[in-house]
Design a protein around this motif. Sequence first.
Motif, PDB file in Angstrom:
ATOM      1  N   ALA A   1       0.575  -1.379  -0.044  1.00  9.93           N
ATOM      2  CA  ALA A   1       0.131  -0.652  -0.134  1.00  9.93           C
ATOM      3  C   ALA A   1       0.870   1.226  -0.218  1.00  9.93           C
ATOM      4  N   ALA A   2       1.374   0.825   0.597  1.00 11.29           N
ATOM      5  CA  ALA A   2       2.080   2.474   0.569  1.00 11.29           C
ATOM      6  C   ALA A   2       3.617   2.649  -0.787  1.00 11.29           C
ATOM      7  N   VAL A   3       4.156   1.200  -1.077  1.00 10.92           N
ATOM      8  CA  VAL A   3       4.211   2.084  -2.405  1.00 10.92           C
ATOM      9  C   VAL A   3       3.840   2.352  -3.559  1.00 10.92           C
ATOM     10  N   VAL A   4       2.592   1.927  -3.627  1.00 10.18           N
ATOM     11  CA  VAL A   4       1.513   1.925  -4.907  1.00 10.18           C
ATOM     12  C   VAL A   4       0.672   3.680  -4.527  1.00 10.18           C
ATOM     13  N   HIS A   5       1.091   3.936  -3.038  1.00  7.18           N
ATOM     14  CA  HIS A   5       0.248   5.715  -2.747  1.00  7.18           C
ATOM     15  C   HIS A   5       2.093   6.423  -3.392  1.00  7.18           C
ATOM     16  N   ALA A   6       3.229   6.096  -2.804  1.00  5.13           N
ATOM     17  CA  ALA A   6       3.719   6.736  -3.321  1.00  5.13           C
ATOM     18  C   ALA A   6       4.534   7.136  -4.490  1.00  5.13           C
ATOM     19  N   LEU A   7       3.576   5.381  -4.936  1.00  2.00           N
ATOM     20  CA  LEU A   7       4.489   6.064  -6.648  1.00  2.00           C
ATOM     21  C   LEU A   7       2.930   6.554  -8.123  1.00  2.00           C
ATOM     22  N   GLY A   8       2.153   6.559  -7.137  1.00  2.00           N
ATOM     23  CA  GLY A   8       0.946   7.437  -7.346  1.00  2.00           C
ATOM     24  C   GLY A   8       0.499   5.705  -8.461  1.00  2.00           C
ATOM     25  N   LEU A   9       0.829   4.780  -8.353  1.00  2.00           N
ATOM     26  CA  LEU A   9      -0.163   3.706  -8.488  1.00  2.00           C
ATOM     27  C   LEU A   9      -1.305   3.711  -8.805  1.00  2.00           C
ATOM     28  N   PRO A  10      -1.848   2.488 -10.000  1.00  2.64           N
ATOM     29  CA  PRO A  10      -3.476   1.976  -9.589  1.00  2.64           C
ATOM     30  C   PRO A  10      -3.198   1.380  -8.879  1.00  2.64           C
ATOM     31  N   THR A  11      -4.628   1.145  -7.798  1.00  2.95           N
ATOM     32  CA  THR A  11      -4.697   0.121  -6.752  1.00  2.95           C
ATOM     33  C   THR A  11      -4.745  -1.040  -7.349  1.00  2.95           C
ATOM     34  N   GLY A  12      -5.187  -1.510  -8.239  1.00  3.42           N
ATOM     35  CA  GLY A  12      -4.733  -2.831  -9.000  1.00  3.42           C
ATOM     36  C   GLY A  12      -3.780  -3.123  -9.264  1.00  3.42           C
ATOM     37  N   ALA A  13      -2.291  -1.896  -8.837  1.00  6.96           N
ATOM     38  CA  ALA A  13      -1.014  -3.290  -9.214  1.00  6.96           C
ATOM     39  C   ALA A  13      -0.924  -3.908  -8.021  1.00  6.96           C
ATOM     40  N   PHE A  14      -1.291  -3.431  -6.405  1.00  8.29           N
ATOM     41  CA  PHE A  14      -1.661  -3.723  -4.951  1.00  8.29           C
ATOM     42  C   PHE A  14      -1.129  -4.917  -5.466  1.00  8.29           C
TER      43      PHE A  14
END
Length: 189
Positions: A145-158
Motif C-alpha cells: 500500500a505504501a509503494v502504491v501510494h508513494a509512486l501514484g500507482l493504480p490500486t490494481g497494482a497492489f
Amino acid sequence: MSSRLVLVSPAIGPALREARFYDGSSSVDQGGAARARAAAKALPEAARVMVSPGARCRDTAEALGLRGAVAAELAPLDAGRWRGRALAEVGAAEGEALARWLRDPEYPAPGGESVRQVCARVGRWLESVPEGRTVAVVEPEVVRAAVVHALGLPTGAFWRLDVAPLTATELSGRAGRWNLRLGHAVGGG
C-alpha cells in the motif's frame, strides 16, 4: 531535510508459510526469529520506530532489537470473516467472492477492507511521516500500500507487488514526492 522511511516486512511464520489470512495473533517461527536476530545490526539508526499491531511484526521488531510505538494505522489489511483461514479454504468455500476481492480494488473482504481502503489508510499515514529516518516493521500488504501510494500507482497494482519476509523497502522524499529503493534482505545489502 527529507523523510526517510525503511519498511521492514516481518520474518517468516506459520501464517505466511500456510498462506493464511492473517488474524493478528500468529507469530514468527524460530527460524524467522533467528534470522531477524542475525540481521539486527544491519538496520540504520532511526529517529523513530513504528510497529504494526500484529504479533509477527511485534516479534520481528523485538528480534531486530527495535523498540517502537505500535501504530494502528499500520495494521494489516482486514480480511473480515476470512481472518485466520487458509487461502485455499476460502477459495473452495467462497471462490467467487475471493476472486472478486483479488480482482476489484473497490470490493471489500466480507466484513473487512478493500485494497483501496488499505491503500488510502496507509497513504494518509505515509504523508504524515516526519522528517528524519523512520523504521517501521509492517505487514507485507502495508508495504504494498505504501509503494502504491508513494509512486501514484493504480490500486490494481497492489497484488502485483511481492514482499518477501524480512526485507526492507526504502522510501525517501519531501513535500509528497517519494523515491523508492526496492526491497532487499535485511542485512543482505
